[in-house]
Design a protein around this motif. Structure first.
Motif, PDB file in Angstrom:
ATOM      1  N   SER A 137       0.825  -1.216   0.000  1.00 18.81           N
ATOM      2  CA  SER A 137       0.000   0.000   0.000  1.00 18.81           C
ATOM      3  C   SER A 137       0.859   1.266   0.000  1.00 18.81           C
ATOM      4  O   SER A 137       0.541   2.233  -0.693  1.00 18.81           O
ATOM      5  N   ILE A 138       1.974   1.295   0.758  1.00 20.61           N
ATOM      6  CA  ILE A 138       2.821   2.495   0.769  1.00 20.61           C
ATOM      7  C   ILE A 138       3.500   2.668  -0.590  1.00 20.61           C
ATOM      8  O   ILE A 138       3.646   3.788  -1.082  1.00 20.61           O
ATOM      9  N   THR A 139       3.895   1.545  -1.217  1.00 28.45           N
ATOM     10  CA  THR A 139       4.509   1.637  -2.542  1.00 28.45           C
ATOM     11  C   THR A 139       3.502   2.168  -3.557  1.00 28.45           C
ATOM     12  O   THR A 139       3.833   3.012  -4.401  1.00 28.45           O
ATOM     13  N   GLU A 140       2.275   1.683  -3.478  1.00 27.57           N
ATOM     14  CA  GLU A 140       1.235   2.144  -4.400  1.00 27.57           C
ATOM     15  C   GLU A 140       0.963   3.637  -4.237  1.00 27.57           C
ATOM     16  O   GLU A 140       0.824   4.369  -5.221  1.00 27.57           O
ATOM     17  N   ILE A 183       4.658  -6.559  -6.562  1.00 25.43           N
ATOM     18  CA  ILE A 183       4.536  -5.152  -6.960  1.00 25.43           C
ATOM     19  C   ILE A 183       5.051  -4.959  -8.386  1.00 25.43           C
ATOM     20  O   ILE A 183       4.423  -4.299  -9.217  1.00 25.43           O
ATOM     21  N   LYS A 184       6.202  -5.561  -8.681  1.00 28.68           N
ATOM     22  CA  LYS A 184       6.777  -5.443 -10.027  1.00 28.68           C
ATOM     23  C   LYS A 184       5.827  -6.012 -11.070  1.00 28.68           C
ATOM     24  O   LYS A 184       5.591  -5.402 -12.127  1.00 28.68           O
ATOM     25  N   ALA A 185       5.276  -7.196 -10.788  1.00 28.06           N
ATOM     26  CA  ALA A 185       4.373  -7.838 -11.739  1.00 28.06           C
ATOM     27  C   ALA A 185       3.113  -6.994 -11.955  1.00 28.06           C
ATOM     28  O   ALA A 185       2.597  -6.898 -13.074  1.00 28.06           O
ATOM     29  N   GLU A 186       2.615  -6.381 -10.880  1.00 28.20           N
ATOM     30  CA  GLU A 186       1.400  -5.576 -10.977  1.00 28.20           C
ATOM     31  C   GLU A 186       1.615  -4.348 -11.853  1.00 28.20           C
ATOM     32  O   GLU A 186       0.785  -4.018 -12.711  1.00 28.20           O
ATOM     33  N   TYR A 187       2.763  -3.670 -11.680  1.00 29.61           N
ATOM     34  CA  TYR A 187       3.005  -2.447 -12.447  1.00 29.61           C
ATOM     35  C   TYR A 187       3.471  -2.723 -13.876  1.00 29.61           C
ATOM     36  O   TYR A 187       3.395  -1.835 -14.724  1.00 29.61           O
ATOM     37  N   GLU A 188       3.942  -3.942 -14.120  1.00 28.02           N
ATOM     38  CA  GLU A 188       4.232  -4.312 -15.509  1.00 28.02           C
ATOM     39  C   GLU A 188       2.969  -4.231 -16.354  1.00 28.02           C
ATOM     40  O   GLU A 188       3.014  -3.886 -17.534  1.00 28.02           O
ATOM     41  N   LYS A 189       1.830  -4.541 -15.748  1.00 26.34           N
ATOM     42  CA  LYS A 189       0.560  -4.486 -16.470  1.00 26.34           C
ATOM     43  C   LYS A 189       0.222  -3.054 -16.869  1.00 26.34           C
ATOM     44  O   LYS A 189      -0.509  -2.823 -17.827  1.00 26.34           O
ATOM     45  N   GLU A 190       0.730  -2.072 -16.110  1.00 35.18           N
ATOM     46  CA  GLU A 190       0.469  -0.667 -16.412  1.00 35.18           C
ATOM     47  C   GLU A 190       1.612  -0.041 -17.204  1.00 35.18           C
ATOM     48  O   GLU A 190       1.713   1.184 -17.310  1.00 35.18           O
ATOM     49  N   GLN A 191       2.512  -0.913 -17.732  1.00 41.19           N
ATOM     50  CA  GLN A 191       3.632  -0.444 -18.534  1.00 41.19           C
ATOM     51  C   GLN A 191       4.561   0.476 -17.743  1.00 41.19           C
ATOM     52  O   GLN A 191       5.152   1.411 -18.289  1.00 41.19           O
ATOM     53  N   ILE A 192       4.715   0.212 -16.439  1.00 39.67           N
ATOM     54  CA  ILE A 192       5.658   0.943 -15.592  1.00 39.67           C
ATOM     55  C   ILE A 192       6.779  -0.007 -15.211  1.00 39.67           C
ATOM     56  O   ILE A 192       6.534  -1.055 -14.598  1.00 39.67           O
ATOM     57  N   ALA A 193       8.009   0.325 -15.574  1.00 39.87           N
ATOM     58  CA  ALA A 193       9.155  -0.544 -15.295  1.00 39.87           C
ATOM     59  C   ALA A 193       9.610  -0.357 -13.856  1.00 39.87           C
ATOM     60  O   ALA A 193       9.945   0.755 -13.432  1.00 39.87           O
ATOM     61  N   ASN A 256       4.932 -11.066 -22.107  1.00 40.79           N
ATOM     62  CA  ASN A 256       4.036 -12.078 -21.552  1.00 40.79           C
ATOM     63  C   ASN A 256       4.816 -13.188 -20.846  1.00 40.79           C
ATOM     64  O   ASN A 256       4.424 -13.657 -19.766  1.00 40.79           O
ATOM     65  N   GLU A 257       5.942 -13.597 -21.450  1.00 42.71           N
ATOM     66  CA  GLU A 257       6.769 -14.620 -20.816  1.00 42.71           C
ATOM     67  C   GLU A 257       7.338 -14.128 -19.498  1.00 42.71           C
ATOM     68  O   GLU A 257       7.398 -14.867 -18.520  1.00 42.71           O
ATOM     69  N   PHE A 258       7.766 -12.873 -19.466  1.00 44.94           N
ATOM     70  CA  PHE A 258       8.300 -12.291 -18.229  1.00 44.94           C
ATOM     71  C   PHE A 258       7.231 -12.240 -17.131  1.00 44.94           C
ATOM     72  O   PHE A 258       7.472 -12.588 -15.980  1.00 44.94           O
ATOM     73  N   LYS A 259       6.018 -11.808 -17.503  1.00 45.44           N
ATOM     74  CA  LYS A 259       4.929 -11.738 -16.525  1.00 45.44           C
ATOM     75  C   LYS A 259       4.616 -13.118 -15.952  1.00 45.44           C
ATOM     76  O   LYS A 259       4.449 -13.289 -14.736  1.00 45.44           O
ATOM     77  N   ASN A 260       4.540 -14.112 -16.845  1.00 43.22           N
ATOM     78  CA  ASN A 260       4.218 -15.470 -16.394  1.00 43.22           C
ATOM     79  C   ASN A 260       5.297 -16.018 -15.471  1.00 43.22           C
ATOM     80  O   ASN A 260       5.006 -16.703 -14.475  1.00 43.22           O
ATOM     81  N   THR A 261       6.568 -15.726 -15.781  1.00 40.81           N
ATOM     82  CA  THR A 261       7.670 -16.196 -14.936  1.00 40.81           C
ATOM     83  C   THR A 261       7.593 -15.576 -13.547  1.00 40.81           C
ATOM     84  O   THR A 261       7.750 -16.257 -12.528  1.00 40.81           O
ATOM     85  N   GLN A 262       7.344 -14.255 -13.494  1.00 34.24           N
ATOM     86  CA  GLN A 262       7.262 -13.571 -12.201  1.00 34.24           C
ATOM     87  C   GLN A 262       6.076 -14.084 -11.382  1.00 34.24           C
ATOM     88  O   GLN A 262       6.177 -14.286 -10.166  1.00 34.24           O
ATOM     89  N   LYS A 263       4.955 -14.304 -12.057  1.00 31.39           N
ATOM     90  CA  LYS A 263       3.769 -14.792 -11.353  1.00 31.39           C
ATOM     91  C   LYS A 263       4.006 -16.193 -10.805  1.00 31.39           C
ATOM     92  O   LYS A 263       3.647 -16.520  -9.667  1.00 31.39           O
ATOM     93  N   GLN A 264       4.636 -17.051 -11.622  1.00 35.64           N
ATOM     94  CA  GLN A 264       4.912 -18.417 -11.191  1.00 35.64           C
ATOM     95  C   GLN A 264       5.870 -18.440 -10.006  1.00 35.64           C
ATOM     96  O   GLN A 264       5.671 -19.197  -9.055  1.00 35.64           O
ATOM     97  N   ARG A 265       6.893 -17.579 -10.046  1.00 39.07           N
ATOM     98  CA  ARG A 265       7.856 -17.526  -8.933  1.00 39.07           C
ATOM     99  C   ARG A 265       7.176 -17.065  -7.651  1.00 39.07           C
ATOM    100  O   ARG A 265       7.436 -17.605  -6.573  1.00 39.07           O
ATOM    101  N   ALA A 266       6.302 -16.061  -7.754  1.00 35.15           N
ATOM    102  CA  ALA A 266       5.593 -15.565  -6.572  1.00 35.15           C
ATOM    103  C   ALA A 266       4.729 -16.664  -5.968  1.00 35.15           C
ATOM    104  O   ALA A 266       4.652 -16.822  -4.739  1.00 35.15           O
ATOM    105  N   GLU A 267       4.065 -17.445  -6.829  1.00 34.49           N
ATOM    106  CA  GLU A 267       3.227 -18.540  -6.334  1.00 34.49           C
ATOM    107  C   GLU A 267       4.075 -19.620  -5.672  1.00 34.49           C
ATOM    108  O   GLU A 267       3.685 -20.194  -4.645  1.00 34.49           O
ATOM    109  N   GLU A 268       5.257 -19.905  -6.242  1.00 30.85           N
ATOM    110  CA  GLU A 268       6.138 -20.921  -5.651  1.00 30.85           C
ATOM    111  C   GLU A 268       6.625 -20.493  -4.268  1.00 30.85           C
ATOM    112  O   GLU A 268       6.648 -21.296  -3.333  1.00 30.85           O
ATOM    113  N   VAL A 269       7.017 -19.219  -4.127  1.00 27.71           N
ATOM    114  CA  VAL A 269       7.474 -18.725  -2.820  1.00 27.71           C
ATOM    115  C   VAL A 269       6.358 -18.794  -1.796  1.00 27.71           C
ATOM    116  O   VAL A 269       6.550 -19.183  -0.644  1.00 27.71           O
TER     117      VAL A 269
END
Length: 359
Positions: A137-140, A183-193, A256-269
């Protein structure tokens, strides 16, 4: 050699709780221990002499009472979030051009927020309710206010740098990194690096002396890698040739591959953390079951453990549901904006066609 549970650690010895409900001093056998860890040990004093039978039974009774109390405290510490009294566990600097440093406790809640430059000081007035905010929330809030004030235009990136202040806790470190990856994965959707780094206390101290954030010092020393992808959606042009279209398609594929990798890693952790919590819970239950406590006390402790576990699971589900609702709301807003833009484009084109017919 005996077997027991680690209850306390100091420089001279370890305090162990045996299956018989006794507390025994043990020799140090390795560099670090975890409270609640089950292990074998060498007792320093296996017996304590008593002057009378009466004294023996009084001590025995006292030991059972103390053992029950300490086990209860141990269980509560495992399943109830620990308040660190505003003690900073990790510092997180967020650099856009406004530069902030956020202090997080072991629960990853905000206990301090410092504006490190003039731009950040201006934005601080817009973030009055930062105390006890969560990591996401503070980052957002910081990113959104920076975006609203024009600091994220022209493809600027967000740099998040974390520094663990003192001793590391593997579980907290994993949760911190998982939160940043989400957070990184969420902002990738908004085209923010968003680029994330970890640094050291020494680097942070050096940055403080220079009056800048840890991230800005790393940028100055050329230690910040180029963002993996800065996938800004380019406006469609009517004269775009086939090669440009293929290049855009390839970029979208990589994104898309980058997003899927980040999402999969977050789920694994997240799965790893859940499994570890369940292992700790089962170990504590097993130790209680094998102890010499009266059955009614065991049942009471099991019941309390189950209640705490269910409450924690419920809160986790509520957090995930709020996150999903928030994600859905953003997608709906984005679809609504796209629909309005299409409508405006359509009206503009109709106007041009009408003008051409009149001519």
């Amino acid at each position: 050699m005996k077997k027991g549970i680690v209850m306390d650690v100091n420089d001279e010895y370890i305090t162990m709780l045996t299956p018989d409900g006794e507390f025994v001093k043990a020799k140090h056998m390795k560099e670090s221990y975890e409270i609640g860890e089950e292990m074998t040990f060498f007792p320093i004093n296996e017996r304590v002499s008593h002057t009378s039978n009466r004294r023996f039974f009084q001590v025995k009774k006292w030991r059972y009472a103390l053992a029950s109390s300490l086990v209860a405290i141990l269980l509560l510490s495992l399943f109830i979030p620990f308040s660190s009294n505003d003690e900073v566990y990790a510092y997180m600097s967020i650099d856009i051009n406004p530069s902030f440093e956020v202090g997080l406790d072991e629960n990853l809640q905000v206990v301090s927020l410092e504006a490190l430059n003039d731009e950040a000081k201006e934005l601080m007035e817009s973030i009055p309710d930062w105390k006890n905010s969560t990591l996401d929330s503070i980052t957002e809030k910081i990113i959104q206010h920076s975006k609203d004030n024009g600091y994220l235009n022209d493809g600027k990136q967000v740099l998040i740098t974390t520094v663990v202040a003192d001793t590391h806790n593997q579980k907290v470190d994993q949760e911190l990194q998982q939160g940043i990856e989400e957070i990184k994965a969420e902002y990738e959707k908004e085209q923010i690096a968003v680029t994330s780094l970890t640094s050291t206390v020494e680097t942070r101290n050096a940055a403080k002396e220079k009056g800048m954030s840890t991230g800005k010092l790393l940028i100055k020393e050329n230690k910040v890698p180029k963002p993996v992808e800065e996938m800004k959606t380019k406006p469609a042009e009517t004269d775009k040739n086939t090669n440009n279209q293929q290049e855009d398609a390839q970029q979208q594929k990589h994104l898309n591959e980058f997003k899927n990798t980040q999402k999969q890693r977050a789920e694994e952790v997240q799965d790893e953390l859940k499994e570890k919590k369940e292992q700790i819970r089962d170990k504590v239950k097993n130790n209680i079951e094998n102890s010499n406590m009266p059955e009614h006390i065991k049942e009471k402790k099991f019941e309390k453990m189950d209640q705490k576990w269910e409450e924690k699971q419920r809160k986790q589900e509520e957090r995930e549901q709020r996150k999903e609702e928030k994600k859905q709301e953003k997608e709906n807003n984005k679809r609504g904006n796209n629909g309005n833009n299409n409508g405006n484009n359509g009206n503009h084109n109709n106007g041009n066609n009408h003008k051409g017919n009149d001519d």
